[in-house]
Design an enzyme around this catalytic site. Structure first.
Site: not given
Ligand code: AMP
Length: 279
Positions: A37, A34
């Protein structure tokens, strides 16, 4: 963009990217990308010559009753988004490549992983630390970027990188939010339209708490009010709302800088997390 699924090819490709002294930045993700990311990928482009993104839905960071099987997966869509963001390489190993039979080594970052999401999700951060250590050894990046959305995770990764001398610079990226304030998350896709509308109560309650504490309100009272507001807004339960030292994550009963409000709450089957600085 190269899409790579085996470690030998990955090593050759990263060596080629690094030729001539070029730097490589890694953005680890679980896919279902999204705008949050993609903001990390954009930041990555500013801090290094080549961007590597990993997509791996890591089974060891999900508890037995969590959403590993249901977790949204759409690699073709993710890859198209990453091409638009000028990603050099997508590292997308399968589970057998990441955890060959007999895999038995785990990393535990003591203290930082015990409270908050670590208490609510036993073993979660050991799974995260272990897979991130493996990703660092696989990709060997100069820099890695993690979102502040997962504040406890970011603190744990920083500590692990320091404790184990990874030599990878860890950068935190600001939380990307929808217009109504809800932090973007792959798990927001689980919310029904009614739940999505109610979910805005969560960031609103945290914002009010941060403002109250910043203007001198009693921390315990502010946290209790916040929990009540989240439940009144339509959430089924609150895992925790806490004021923490932003670095050590120690719980604070009295504000002192740097402080961070950390929270997790459940609406239906979906568990959402969020956090805010309290200045
Ligand atoms: P995930 O795919 O949920 O493991 O997230 C991958 C990376 O994206 C991680 O470092 C999360 O902290 C970051 N991330 C996920 N959602 C957000 C957001 N809304 N704002 C900033 N970083 C995000």
């Amino acid at each position: 963009m190269q899409i790579i699924r085996d470690i030998a090819t990955l090593h050759r490709a990263v060596s080629a990217l690094k030729q001539g002294g070029k730097s490589v930045v890694l953005v680890p993700t679980m896919g279902a990308l999204h705008a949050g990311h993609l903001s990390l990928v954009r930041m990555a482009r500013r801090v290094a010559d080549h961007v590597v993104v990993s997509i791996f839905v890591n089974p060891t960071q999900f508890g037995p009753n969590e959403d590993f099987v249901a977790y949204p997966r759409d690699e073709a869509r993710d890859a198209a988004l990453l091409v638009e963001e000028k990603t050099a390489l997508l590292w997308a190993p399968d589970v057998a490549t990441m955890y060959p039979t007999g895999h038995g080594t785990h990393i535990e970052v003591a203290e930082l992983g015990a409270d908050y999401c670590g208490a609510a999700r036993p073993g979660h951060f050991d799974g995260v630390a272990t897979v991130v250590a493996k990703l660092f050894n696989q990709v060997r990046p100069d820099v890695a970027i993690f979102g502040e959305k997962d504040w406890q995770q970011l603190a744990i990764i920083r500590r692990m990188a320091r404790d184990l001398d990874f030599g990878v610079d860890i950068l935190g990226a600001p939380i990307a939010r929808d217009a109504d304030g809800l932090a973007l998350s792959s798990r927001n896709a689980y919310l029904s339209p009614e739940q999505r509308a109610a979910a805005t109560a969560f960031p609103n309650a945290l914002k009010a708490a941060a403002a109250a504490i910043a203007s001198g309100a009693d921390v315990g009272e502010a946290l209790a009010k916040t929990e009540a507001a989240i439940v009144a807004g339509g959430f089924d339960s609150v895992d925790y709302v806490a004021l923490a030292d932003a670095d050590s994550l120690e719980r604070l009963n009295v504000w002192r800088a740097p402080a961070r409000l950390l929270a997790a709450a459940r609406i239906g089957k979906t568990r959402l997390i969020d956090n805010l600085p309290v200045k």
